[in-house]
Design an enzyme around this catalytic site. Sequence first.
Site, PDB file in Angstrom:
ATOM      1  CB  VAL A   9      -0.944   0.018   1.225  1.00 45.88           C
ATOM      2  CG1 VAL A   9      -1.815   1.267   1.193  1.00 45.88           C
ATOM      3  CG2 VAL A   9      -1.820  -1.235   1.259  1.00 45.88           C
ATOM      4  CG  ASP A  10       3.605   2.033  -2.788  1.00 45.93           C
ATOM      5  OD1 ASP A  10       3.674   1.162  -1.906  1.00 45.93           O
ATOM      6  OD2 ASP A  10       4.351   2.065  -3.781  1.00 45.93           O
TER       7      ASP A  10
END
EC number: 5.3.1.16
Length: 242
Positions: A9-10
């Site tokens: 999850v960026d």
Amino acid sequence: MTFTLLPAVDVVDGQAVRLDQGEAGTEKSYGSPIAAALKWQEQGASWLHFVDLDAAFNRGSNHELMAEVVKNLDINVELTGGIRDDASLKRALATGARRVNIGTAALEKPEWIEKVLGEYGDAIAVDIAVRNIDGQWRTRGNGWVSDGGDLWEVLERLDSQGCTRFVVTDVSKDGTLSGPNIDLLRDVSAATDAKVVASGGISTLEDVLELARYEDEGIDSAIIGKALYEGRFTLKEALAAL
């Protein structure tokens, strides 16, 4: 098989995104980071890879959101992005994250990273992002835009300083869905006793299975981003294939 998959999850400006080759400005948004994190947990993830890209690019912080994500999950989280000193490291660990990855500071502050590795042990991993420049693997810092030195020299130093885990990214592969750089990952693993996490380029279940074949060489996990968000396969399918 104990090969571990870490869905990524960026985060940019509070939104889950993916970049192309790590370049600022190439963001494609995928909505709520918490929703994404919960989805990966639901599909069977045992670890989550959470990246604060604003902190990595020195343009802000998503710390409160990171803390919220960790609090809402029952699985292990590793945090990365902008961890460059004692204050930011303690802040990251205070979220309850199981592991914190350090990139730029491991390249630019050798004495500090040695102290941190001695103090926190395997709660710390080092992010090694590289580009092949004129036939030589060069490490990249500051959001992958600055040169951090020769890969093999950096590895040798960090190995001697006690690093137990490297997250290795071929920047040219990241976010491209073009397949991981297996040769690079195996070469890095052969050069260190530390565990290696493969990052960048995974696009198919075959990619995942090929990486898992080298678990006995020290490549014990892989980070998957765009392939999951683009629906190339589900995390559940990948875990079942292993």
